[in-house]
Design a protein around this motif. Structure first.
Motif, PDB file in Angstrom:
ATOM      1  N   SER A  15       0.828  -1.209   0.000  1.00  0.00           N
ATOM      2  CA  SER A  15       0.000   0.000   0.000  1.00  0.00           C
ATOM      3  C   SER A  15       0.862   1.258   0.000  1.00  0.00           C
ATOM      4  CB  SER A  15      -0.928   0.022   1.210  1.00  0.00           C
ATOM      5  OG  SER A  15      -0.196   0.310   2.387  1.00  0.00           O
ATOM      6  N   HIS A  16       2.156   1.110   0.270  1.00  0.00           N
ATOM      7  CA  HIS A  16       3.108   2.229   0.303  1.00  0.00           C
ATOM      8  C   HIS A  16       2.793   3.219   1.414  1.00  0.00           C
ATOM      9  CE1 HIS A  16       5.100   1.155  -3.549  1.00  0.00           C
ATOM     10  NE2 HIS A  16       3.933   0.580  -3.760  1.00  0.00           N
ATOM     11  N   LEU A  17       2.022   2.792   2.401  1.00  0.00           N
ATOM     12  CA  LEU A  17       1.675   3.631   3.543  1.00  0.00           C
ATOM     13  C   LEU A  17       2.067   2.914   4.826  1.00  0.00           C
ATOM     14  CD1 LEU A  17      -1.883   4.734   2.412  1.00  0.00           C
ATOM     15  CD2 LEU A  17       0.210   6.115   2.354  1.00  0.00           C
ATOM     16  N   GLN A  18       2.791   3.618   5.677  1.00  0.00           N
ATOM     17  CA  GLN A  18       3.244   3.065   6.947  1.00  0.00           C
ATOM     18  C   GLN A  18       2.132   3.241   7.986  1.00  0.00           C
ATOM     19  OE1 GLN A  18       6.465   5.238   9.004  1.00  0.00           O
ATOM     20  NE2 GLN A  18       7.662   3.375   8.739  1.00  0.00           N
ATOM     21  N   PHE A  19       1.708   2.113   8.607  1.00  0.00           N
ATOM     22  CA  PHE A  19       0.672   2.243   9.638  1.00  0.00           C
ATOM     23  C   PHE A  19       0.598   1.027  10.540  1.00  0.00           C
ATOM     24  CE2 PHE A  19      -1.698   0.498   5.987  1.00  0.00           C
ATOM     25  CZ  PHE A  19      -2.284  -0.619   6.567  1.00  0.00           C
ATOM     26  N   ARG A  20      -0.038   1.249  11.670  1.00  0.00           N
ATOM     27  CA  ARG A  20      -0.441   0.197  12.610  1.00  0.00           C
ATOM     28  C   ARG A  20      -1.890   0.526  12.945  1.00  0.00           C
ATOM     29  NH1 ARG A  20       3.174  -1.518  16.648  1.00  0.00           N
ATOM     30  NH2 ARG A  20       4.121   0.504  16.398  1.00  0.00           N
ATOM     31  N   ARG A  21      -2.767  -0.482  12.793  1.00  0.00           N
ATOM     32  CA  ARG A  21      -4.175  -0.240  13.120  1.00  0.00           C
ATOM     33  C   ARG A  21      -4.835  -1.545  13.548  1.00  0.00           C
ATOM     34  NH1 ARG A  21      -5.683   0.916   6.917  1.00  0.00           N
ATOM     35  NH2 ARG A  21      -4.541   2.774   7.446  1.00  0.00           N
ATOM     36  N   PRO A  22      -5.919  -1.412  14.297  1.00  0.00           N
ATOM     37  CA  PRO A  22      -6.645  -2.622  14.699  1.00  0.00           C
ATOM     38  C   PRO A  22      -7.286  -3.274  13.479  1.00  0.00           C
ATOM     39  CG  PRO A  22      -7.563  -0.650  15.757  1.00  0.00           C
ATOM     40  CD  PRO A  22      -6.470  -0.209  14.853  1.00  0.00           C
ATOM     41  N   GLY A  23      -7.251  -4.592  13.461  1.00  0.00           N
ATOM     42  CA  GLY A  23      -7.900  -5.352  12.408  1.00  0.00           C
ATOM     43  C   GLY A  23      -9.058  -6.147  12.978  1.00  0.00           C
ATOM     44  N   PRO A  24      -9.634  -7.006  12.178  1.00  0.00           N
ATOM     45  CA  PRO A  24     -10.773  -7.798  12.645  1.00  0.00           C
ATOM     46  C   PRO A  24     -10.354  -8.861  13.663  1.00  0.00           C
ATOM     47  CG  PRO A  24     -10.108  -8.484  10.443  1.00  0.00           C
ATOM     48  CD  PRO A  24      -9.292  -7.272  10.788  1.00  0.00           C
ATOM     49  N   ASN A  25     -11.281  -9.213  14.507  1.00  0.00           N
ATOM     50  CA  ASN A  25     -11.099 -10.308  15.466  1.00  0.00           C
ATOM     51  C   ASN A  25      -9.887 -10.126  16.368  1.00  0.00           C
ATOM     52  OD1 ASN A  25     -13.349 -11.638  14.278  1.00  0.00           O
ATOM     53  ND2 ASN A  25     -12.006 -12.391  12.663  1.00  0.00           N
TER      54      ASN A  25
END
Length: 92
Positions: A15-25
């Protein structure tokens, strides 16, 4: 897309975007970014390091952007021109 994934942390790219985020489950989604064509307006190379404790630390490092852009321009194709522009801007 994560149906059946049992890991708590999922690291992926493209995605060429640096991130940390909550995902499903209860998962955590991590994208370390792009070392050559970030799309967030920051032209520095983006990456992540995983520590011994399992935590990820996002990093950025400067590099010779103009040298890389000129190398892409020498390719001479439409993609070379596109890549050089993206590298200089850090975005489309």
């Amino acid at each position: 897309m994560l149906n059946g994934v049992r890991d708590r942390t999922v690291v992926f790219g493209h995605s060429h975007l640096q991130f940390r985020r909550p995902g499903p489950n209860g998962t955590t989604l991590i994208n370390p970014g792009s070392a050559g064509m970030p799309l967030d307006g920051d032209v520095r190379a983006a990456y992540a390091l995983r520590g011994d404790d399992g935590e990820f630390v996002f990093r950025r490092v400067e590099y010779d952007i103009e040298r890389v852009a000129q190398a892409w321009e020498r390719v001479g194709s439409d993609f070379g021109t596109f890549a050089a522009r993206r590298i200089r801007r850090g975005s489309d």
